[in-house]
Write a protein that holds these residues in place. Structure first.
Motif, PDB file in Angstrom:
ATOM      1  N   ASN A 147      44.145  41.688  42.000  1.00 49.38           N
ATOM      2  CA  ASN A 147      42.832  41.059  41.812  1.00 49.38           C
ATOM      3  C   ASN A 147      42.967  39.566  42.029  1.00 49.38           C
ATOM      4  O   ASN A 147      44.042  39.075  42.393  1.00 49.38           O
ATOM      5  N   ASP A 148      41.882  38.822  41.811  1.00 47.59           N
ATOM      6  CA  ASP A 148      41.997  37.359  41.868  1.00 47.59           C
ATOM      7  C   ASP A 148      41.631  36.707  40.539  1.00 47.59           C
ATOM      8  O   ASP A 148      41.770  35.503  40.376  1.00 47.59           O
ATOM      9  N   ASP A 149      41.173  37.507  39.568  1.00 51.64           N
ATOM     10  CA  ASP A 149      40.822  36.960  38.255  1.00 51.64           C
ATOM     11  C   ASP A 149      42.020  36.862  37.315  1.00 51.64           C
ATOM     12  O   ASP A 149      41.901  36.290  36.225  1.00 51.64           O
ATOM     13  N   GLY A 150      43.145  37.438  37.692  1.00 49.05           N
ATOM     14  CA  GLY A 150      44.347  37.345  36.892  1.00 49.05           C
ATOM     15  C   GLY A 150      44.726  38.656  36.225  1.00 49.05           C
ATOM     16  O   GLY A 150      43.886  39.535  35.997  1.00 49.05           O
ATOM     17  N   VAL A 151      45.993  38.781  35.900  1.00 50.17           N
ATOM     18  CA  VAL A 151      46.537  40.042  35.405  1.00 50.17           C
ATOM     19  C   VAL A 151      45.925  40.461  34.068  1.00 50.17           C
ATOM     20  O   VAL A 151      45.899  41.657  33.739  1.00 50.17           O
ATOM     21  N   ALA A 204      49.335  35.769  37.891  1.00 46.82           N
ATOM     22  CA  ALA A 204      49.558  35.418  36.488  1.00 46.82           C
ATOM     23  C   ALA A 204      48.384  34.626  35.923  1.00 46.82           C
ATOM     24  O   ALA A 204      48.150  34.643  34.710  1.00 46.82           O
ATOM     25  N   ALA A 205      47.652  33.917  36.787  1.00 46.58           N
ATOM     26  CA  ALA A 205      46.506  33.112  36.364  1.00 46.58           C
ATOM     27  C   ALA A 205      45.363  33.334  37.345  1.00 46.58           C
ATOM     28  O   ALA A 205      45.533  33.944  38.409  1.00 46.58           O
ATOM     29  N   ASN A 206      44.190  32.825  36.992  1.00 50.04           N
ATOM     30  CA  ASN A 206      43.005  32.998  37.820  1.00 50.04           C
ATOM     31  C   ASN A 206      43.209  32.380  39.207  1.00 50.04           C
ATOM     32  O   ASN A 206      43.638  31.235  39.332  1.00 50.04           O
ATOM     33  N   GLN A 207      42.900  33.157  40.245  1.00 47.27           N
ATOM     34  CA  GLN A 207      43.044  32.705  41.631  1.00 47.27           C
ATOM     35  C   GLN A 207      41.738  32.896  42.405  1.00 47.27           C
ATOM     36  O   GLN A 207      41.751  33.072  43.622  1.00 47.27           O
ATOM     37  N   SER A 208      40.609  32.837  41.703  1.00 48.98           N
ATOM     38  CA  SER A 208      39.321  33.034  42.363  1.00 48.98           C
ATOM     39  C   SER A 208      39.087  31.986  43.442  1.00 48.98           C
ATOM     40  O   SER A 208      39.387  30.806  43.259  1.00 48.98           O
ATOM     41  N   GLY A 209      38.552  32.427  44.575  1.00 47.26           N
ATOM     42  CA  GLY A 209      38.211  31.506  45.653  1.00 47.26           C
ATOM     43  C   GLY A 209      39.375  31.062  46.506  1.00 47.26           C
ATOM     44  O   GLY A 209      39.217  30.185  47.355  1.00 47.26           O
ATOM     45  N   MET A 254      32.369  36.286  51.067  1.00 51.60           N
ATOM     46  CA  MET A 254      33.616  37.052  51.067  1.00 51.60           C
ATOM     47  C   MET A 254      34.732  36.349  51.861  1.00 51.60           C
ATOM     48  O   MET A 254      35.909  36.657  51.686  1.00 51.60           O
ATOM     49  N   HIS A 255      34.368  35.384  52.710  1.00 54.07           N
ATOM     50  CA  HIS A 255      35.400  34.688  53.477  1.00 54.07           C
ATOM     51  C   HIS A 255      36.342  33.894  52.585  1.00 54.07           C
ATOM     52  O   HIS A 255      37.495  33.639  52.968  1.00 54.07           O
ATOM     53  N   CYS A 256      35.872  33.464  51.421  1.00 52.56           N
ATOM     54  CA  CYS A 256      36.743  32.712  50.515  1.00 52.56           C
ATOM     55  C   CYS A 256      37.222  33.575  49.356  1.00 52.56           C
ATOM     56  O   CYS A 256      37.926  33.085  48.464  1.00 52.56           O
ATOM     57  N   SER A 257      36.887  34.840  49.359  1.00 52.38           N
ATOM     58  CA  SER A 257      37.177  35.718  48.229  1.00 52.38           C
ATOM     59  C   SER A 257      38.638  36.130  48.184  1.00 52.38           C
ATOM     60  O   SER A 257      39.158  36.739  49.136  1.00 52.38           O
ATOM     61  N   GLY A 258      39.297  35.839  47.072  1.00 51.72           N
ATOM     62  CA  GLY A 258      40.645  36.348  46.873  1.00 51.72           C
ATOM     63  C   GLY A 258      40.650  37.852  46.700  1.00 51.72           C
ATOM     64  O   GLY A 258      41.625  38.530  47.056  1.00 51.72           O
ATOM     65  N   THR A 259      39.567  38.398  46.150  1.00 49.09           N
ATOM     66  CA  THR A 259      39.448  39.847  46.000  1.00 49.09           C
ATOM     67  C   THR A 259      39.455  40.524  47.362  1.00 49.09           C
ATOM     68  O   THR A 259      40.199  41.488  47.595  1.00 49.09           O
TER      69      THR A 259
END
Length: 263
Positions: free
Chosen positions: A11-15, A40-45, A106-111
């Motif tokens: 995911n991109d919100d973190g574990v 391990a930490a939030n990676q949104s965007g 969605m182009h910048c989405s880590g998800t």
């Protein structure tokens, strides 16, 4: 879908994000061979960024659960080439994201990047997001739609997939599960211009990059409208091959070129 596929989750919100816990339950309805490698930490965007040239730590958090101090794309690479190097995953699921991933966003989405990187490694890559009303704060989100229909949607996509050069972006509407009108396969919304802009903060000289309003008009056949207005689950197939082949064919693969005199 074959029995007991190997499934890698990220995911991109973190574990520790609640959406990842929802995704684990979705995946366990499909297989008992489920693994997690998440930031391990939030990676949104972060989009499809890799942590190149820097050491990153991989920590085992539990049985088949790993945290990486990197991006979603880093996590999929770690999962496919290291944690699961004995046998690659059949499916990579990314999410469930806190909030919708629609249109050009969605182009910048880590998800989305997690699903894309999974597809680039040969798995069926699927990004999943639960829509929310941002006007009511980031803490108020109902995961019921994703929880109820997530496994069904994943299974339907996997059964329909026949090896195309494709990954998938799924959004669950803000609705009671009983009010969901169906699963729609739709294009993503192309906005009239980028929805991102610079917004001043309350601190002098400081700013945020954010989305203040959705660019209009909206296409009634695209994901943004279908999700919010029709209460449907949206599935958008996206191509890994991004070349504009019509442009290539129109120009015969060449642009006009004149060699400078004397060369």
């Amino acid at each position: 879908m074959k029995a007991k596929p190997r499934i890698l989750l990220t995911n991109d919100d973190g574990v520790d994000a609640p959406g990842l816990a929802v995704l684990v339950e979705i995946a366990r309805q499909l297989s008992d061979d489920v693994w997690v490698v998440a930031p391990a930490a939030n990676q949104s965007g972060t989009g499809h960024r890799f942590t190149l040239g820097y050491e990153i730590a991989l920590e085992e958090r539990g049985e088949r659960v790993f945290a990486l101090d990197g991006t979603p794309a880093d996590c999929v690479v770690a999962g496919v080439t290291h944690v699961l190097k004995d046998r690659k995953p059949d499916i990579v699921l990314s999410g469930v994201n806190r909030g919708q991933n629609l249109g050009d966003i969605m182009h910048c989405s880590g998800t989305a990047a997690g699903a894309r990187e999974g597809a680039l490694h040969g798995a069926v890559g699927i990004a999943l997001s639960q829509a929310m009303d941002y006007d009511h704060g980031r803490d108020e989100i109902d995961w019921a739609c994703a929880s109820r229909y997530g496994a069904d949607v994943v299974a339907a996509i996997v059964d329909a997939f026949s090896g195309e050069d494709t990954y998938f972006n799924v959004n669950f509407p803000i609705a009671d599960p009983a009010d969901v009108t169906g699963i729609r396969v739709v294009p993503h919304q192309r906005f009239a211009h980028s929805p991102f802009e610079l917004y001043p903060s309350d601190n002098a000289g400081k700013h945020f990059v954010t989305i203040l309003q959705t660019p209009k008009p909206l296409d009634e056949s695209a994901d943004f409208h279908i999700l919010h207005e029709d209460n449907a689950i949206t599935v958008t197939p996206l191509l890994l091959q991004q070349t504009d082949m019509d442009f290539v064919r129109r120009l015969g693969g060449r642009l006009p070129f004149e060699r400078p005199e004397g060369r």
